[in-house]
Motif scaffolding. Structure first.
Motif, PDB file in Angstrom:
ATOM      1  N   UNK A 149      21.318 -48.182  63.474  1.00  0.00           N
ATOM      2  CA  UNK A 149      22.078 -46.994  63.042  1.00  0.00           C
ATOM      3  C   UNK A 149      23.352 -47.336  62.264  1.00  0.00           C
ATOM      4  N   UNK A 150      24.013 -48.416  62.661  1.00  0.00           N
ATOM      5  CA  UNK A 150      25.228 -48.836  61.958  1.00  0.00           C
ATOM      6  C   UNK A 150      24.903 -49.308  60.538  1.00  0.00           C
ATOM      7  N   UNK A 151      23.799 -50.005  60.397  1.00  0.00           N
ATOM      8  CA  UNK A 151      23.343 -50.458  59.077  1.00  0.00           C
ATOM      9  C   UNK A 151      22.982 -49.252  58.211  1.00  0.00           C
ATOM     10  N   UNK A 152      22.267 -48.293  58.774  1.00  0.00           N
ATOM     11  CA  UNK A 152      21.896 -47.093  58.017  1.00  0.00           C
ATOM     12  C   UNK A 152      23.141 -46.366  57.508  1.00  0.00           C
ATOM     13  N   UNK A 153      24.136 -46.233  58.392  1.00  0.00           N
ATOM     14  CA  UNK A 153      25.358 -45.539  58.013  1.00  0.00           C
ATOM     15  C   UNK A 153      26.091 -46.292  56.894  1.00  0.00           C
ATOM     16  N   UNK A 154      26.196 -47.612  57.041  1.00  0.00           N
ATOM     17  CA  UNK A 154      26.871 -48.423  56.013  1.00  0.00           C
ATOM     18  C   UNK A 154      26.155 -48.292  54.665  1.00  0.00           C
ATOM     19  N   UNK A 155      24.828 -48.350  54.690  1.00  0.00           N
ATOM     20  CA  UNK A 155      24.053 -48.231  53.445  1.00  0.00           C
ATOM     21  C   UNK A 155      24.269 -46.862  52.801  1.00  0.00           C
ATOM     22  N   UNK A 156      24.183 -45.814  53.590  1.00  0.00           N
ATOM     23  CA  UNK A 156      24.364 -44.461  53.035  1.00  0.00           C
ATOM     24  C   UNK A 156      25.767 -44.262  52.470  1.00  0.00           C
ATOM     25  N   UNK A 157      26.781 -44.754  53.192  1.00  0.00           N
ATOM     26  CA  UNK A 157      28.163 -44.599  52.719  1.00  0.00           C
ATOM     27  C   UNK A 157      28.373 -45.294  51.377  1.00  0.00           C
ATOM     28  N   UNK A 158      27.737 -46.448  51.181  1.00  0.00           N
ATOM     29  CA  UNK A 158      27.877 -47.175  49.920  1.00  0.00           C
ATOM     30  C   UNK A 158      26.966 -46.632  48.831  1.00  0.00           C
ATOM     31  N   UNK A 159      25.736 -46.309  49.206  1.00  0.00           N
ATOM     32  CA  UNK A 159      24.722 -45.998  48.201  1.00  0.00           C
ATOM     33  C   UNK A 159      24.722 -44.547  47.726  1.00  0.00           C
ATOM     34  N   UNK A 160      24.965 -43.589  48.606  1.00  0.00           N
ATOM     35  CA  UNK A 160      24.901 -42.191  48.175  1.00  0.00           C
ATOM     36  C   UNK A 160      25.823 -41.894  46.983  1.00  0.00           C
ATOM     37  N   UNK A 161      27.121 -42.270  47.047  1.00  0.00           N
ATOM     38  CA  UNK A 161      27.986 -41.989  45.893  1.00  0.00           C
ATOM     39  C   UNK A 161      27.565 -42.779  44.650  1.00  0.00           C
ATOM     40  N   UNK A 162      27.071 -43.987  44.862  1.00  0.00           N
ATOM     41  CA  UNK A 162      26.659 -44.832  43.734  1.00  0.00           C
ATOM     42  C   UNK A 162      25.416 -44.243  43.055  1.00  0.00           C
ATOM     43  N   UNK A 163      24.463 -43.778  43.837  1.00  0.00           N
ATOM     44  CA  UNK A 163      23.257 -43.154  43.275  1.00  0.00           C
ATOM     45  C   UNK A 163      23.638 -41.895  42.499  1.00  0.00           C
ATOM     46  N   UNK A 164      24.504 -41.062  43.072  1.00  0.00           N
ATOM     47  CA  UNK A 164      24.963 -39.858  42.364  1.00  0.00           C
ATOM     48  C   UNK A 164      25.630 -40.225  41.037  1.00  0.00           C
ATOM     49  N   UNK A 165      26.470 -41.274  41.066  1.00  0.00           N
ATOM     50  CA  UNK A 165      27.177 -41.696  39.853  1.00  0.00           C
ATOM     51  C   UNK A 165      26.196 -42.187  38.786  1.00  0.00           C
ATOM     52  N   UNK A 166      25.256 -43.023  39.200  1.00  0.00           N
ATOM     53  CA  UNK A 166      24.274 -43.541  38.250  1.00  0.00           C
ATOM     54  C   UNK A 166      23.435 -42.424  37.642  1.00  0.00           C
ATOM     55  N   UNK A 167      23.058 -41.455  38.464  1.00  0.00           N
ATOM     56  CA  UNK A 167      22.270 -40.330  37.952  1.00  0.00           C
ATOM     57  C   UNK A 167      23.084 -39.462  36.998  1.00  0.00           C
ATOM     58  N   UNK A 168      24.365 -39.266  37.297  1.00  0.00           N
ATOM     59  CA  UNK A 168      25.202 -38.440  36.419  1.00  0.00           C
ATOM     60  C   UNK A 168      25.444 -39.134  35.075  1.00  0.00           C
ATOM     61  N   UNK A 169      25.478 -40.469  35.072  1.00  0.00           N
ATOM     62  CA  UNK A 169      25.637 -41.231  33.823  1.00  0.00           C
ATOM     63  C   UNK A 169      24.455 -41.055  32.898  1.00  0.00           C
ATOM     64  N   UNK A 170      23.309 -40.751  33.472  1.00  0.00           N
ATOM     65  CA  UNK A 170      22.100 -40.570  32.658  1.00  0.00           C
ATOM     66  C   UNK A 170      22.125 -39.233  31.907  1.00  0.00           C
TER      67      UNK A 170
END
Length: 117
Positions: free
Chosen positions: A95-116
């Motif tokens: 669960x701690x790994x899942x939380x760390x991944x989501x905290x890092x990746x969710x904003x990054x995925x949104x940013x990458x998609x908005x750049x497109x």
């Protein structure tokens, strides 16, 4: 117009805990297509040239994984590789790994998609 989904390759050492967890938690995310692989010879699934040609972005768990990809596939035009700096301290789906991944990746995925656009 609907944009194609962002193709993400998650990379760790063995493709057993960190990258496999990232792939699992984003598997059903409608924004992305995901794969995971490891850099070691004994990894469950090893990073391949086909994976790197497929990916829009690579999320490596450690700096060493990024270096390995850059050296091993130096003749390829590599996708962007971001390093997450997640140590090999977790079990699969921790669960701690899942939380760390989501905290890092969710904003990054949104940013990458908005750049497109």
């Amino acid at each position: 117009m609907l944009h194609p989904r962002l193709k993400i390759l998650f990379v760790c050492a063995m493709n057993k805990q960190r990258s496999a967890t990232a792939e699992r938690i984003y598997r059903n995310d409608p924004r992305v297509e995901v794969r995971s692989a490891g850099v070691r010879a004994e990894a469950n699934r090893r990073v391949s040239e086909a994976d790197l040609r497929w990916a829009d972005v690579v999320f490596a768990m450690e700096q060493d994984h990024k270096r390995w990809i850059a050296m091993r596939f130096e003749e390829l035009e590599l996708p962007r590789i971001d390093v997450l700096e997640i140590p090999d301290d977790f079990e699969f789906m921790d669960p701690e790994l899942q939380e760390a991944l989501r905290l890092m990746l969710d904003p990054e995925i949104d940013r990458l998609l908005s750049e497109r656009g």
